[in-house]
Design an enzyme around this catalytic site. Structure first.
Site, short mmCIF file in Angstrom:
data_model
loop_
_atom_site.label_atom_id
_atom_site.label_comp_id
_atom_site.label_asym_id
_atom_site.label_seq_id
_atom_site.Cartn_x
_atom_site.Cartn_y
_atom_site.Cartn_z
CE LYS A 1 -1.42 15.47 -4.44
NZ LYS A 1 -2.57 14.63 -4.11
N GLY B 1 -5.37 -2.81 5.31
CA GLY B 1 -5.35 -1.46 5.88
C GLY B 1 -6.71 -1.05 6.38
CB VAL B 2 -8.80 -1.66 9.22
CG1 VAL B 2 -9.61 -2.65 8.41
CG2 VAL B 2 -7.76 -2.39 10.06
N GLY B 3 -7.56 1.73 8.16
CA GLY B 3 -7.40 3.11 8.65
C GLY B 3 -8.70 3.85 8.44
CB VAL C 1 -10.54 4.80 3.32
CG1 VAL C 1 -11.45 4.24 2.24
CG2 VAL C 1 -10.28 6.29 3.08
#
Ligand code: NAD
Length: 349
Positions: A80, A184-186, A188
């Site tokens: 990372k 969360g309906v972003g 993904v």
């Protein structure tokens, strides 16, 4: 500031501190484990309050990538990077170029992809200065081309994973008529909700972004609830697709769902919350196993893109989860612990 003695150091192979006066770059690149291949992981840009905070974050995240890639049967290690700074005000072409040159110097031991604070466009820009970036290739889909964005692959993997969880906990192969709450309906969450709807599920959704909710209600017939009401709904499955640490001391007592399975990273506030779900008979699909579609997508981009092979690989998330569920059942252990054991067996083999 201690690095080796940090609890999150966890046998990291390499930690690289990068600075460039001219552009103001201050970054940390970490390689946790490269037994299975080069370390691939996102490059996050964040205005960390302290350097300690940045080090902790990057160490924790790169270790997680080792487990995620091993579990997804990828020939990749875990790594990372973090750039310390505000992506809105401090992200300049010079800074991205300086970071990319540091990647090039590592010779491919670490490969960077987008993450919070960086975009596919930023990573594409870095590709002018280094070969060691990923997640930037446009790919064919049924509806035309899509950018390097891995969200559709992640959503498909979570959909497949939810089917595995339904088989294990509810003893059924069809999602028809199941009641599912999506937090969360972003990028993904919305795509996942659409696939669940197409499979016949009944949906409840929440978000803090009004437009996404309006679209979910209009296009998917979902029932919209307030963010604080999503946990206690009388549903079969709770799918966290917004933030981390949503499974905690406050939310677990509210849960009526029999399954927790969603895209969000680091869903358990602490490992003990996985044990508590297990004690209550709530099946938890370990986050890094079910949300691996994105990294699988990025991996396939590097090995020559074959859409059928990609889809087959993502569908392997079903078998990975079944292996975790079966072993958790036999050994009477929480699924999160069992997933860690299986991943460790794979990357230390
Ligand atoms: P996104 O930002 O597009 O969507 C997140 C949504 O959650 C947004 O619509 C946001 O408004 C909403 N949200 C934020 N706080 C909320 C709250 N308190 N209550 C309800 N909704 C809230 O992000 P994404 O790309 O869809 O990713 C979703 C999750 O999945 C994240 O945790 C991410 O780390 C994880 N993940 C994503 C991918 C990927 O390929 N995009 C891969 C692996 C894991």
């Amino acid at each position: 500031m201690a690095v080796f003695s940090q609890i999150d150091f966890a046998d990291h192979e390499q930690v690289v501190f990068v600075s460039d006066d001219k552009s103001g770059l201050k970054a940390i690149i970490t390689i946790h484990n490269s037994n299975l291949g080069p370390a691939l992981g996102g490059c996050r840009m964040w205005p960390y309050a302290t350097e300690d905070e940045a080090i902790r974050d990057v160490l924790r995240l790169s270790r997680g990538m080792t487990y995620k890639s091993a579990m997804a049967n990828l020939k990749l290690g875990g790594g990372k990077s973090v750039i310390i700074g505000n992506p809105r005000t401090q992200k300049t072409p010079e800074l991205l170029a300086a970071f990319a040159r540091a990647l090039e110097q590592l010779g491919g031991r670490y490969i960077a992809a987008e993450d919070s604070g960086t975009s596919v466009a930023d990573i594409k820009y870095m590709a002018q200065f280094t070969r060691h970036v990923a997640g930037i290739v446009d790919k064919p889909t049924d509806d035309g081309m899509r950018s390097g964005d891995p969200s559709p692959a992640t959503a498909y993997g979570v959909f497949v994973g939810i089917k595995a969880a339904a088989r294990e906990r509810l003893g059924r192969d069809s999602l028809e008529g199941l009641r599912i709450a999506v937090q969360g309906v972003g990028n993904v969450g919305f795509d996942l909700a659409r696939q669940l709807k197409d499979a016949g599920a009944e949906l409840w959704v929440t978000d803090i972004h009004r437009e996404s909710l309006t679209a979910a209600a209009r296009d998917l017939g979902a029932t919209v609830v307030a963010p604080e009401d999503i946990f206690g709904l009388d549903v079969d499955i709770f799918a966290p697709c917004a933030l981390g640490a949503v499974i905690n001391d406050d939310t677990i007592p509210q849960l009526k769902a029999k399954i927790v399975a969603g895209a969000a990273n680091n869903q358990l506030a602490e490992a003990r919350h996985g044990a508590e779900l297990f004690r209550r008979g709530i099946l938890y699909a370990p986050d890094y196993v079910i949300n691996a579609g994105g990294i699988i997508d990025v991996y396939h981009e590097r090995t020559g893109f074959d859409r059928a092979a990609l889809l087959r690989h993502i569908e392997g998330i079903y078998d990975n989860l079944m292996e975790v569920f079966e072993r958790a059942r036999e050994e009477e252990r929480p699924t999160g612990e069992v997933a860690d054991t299986i991943a460790e067996e794979r990357f230390t083999r």
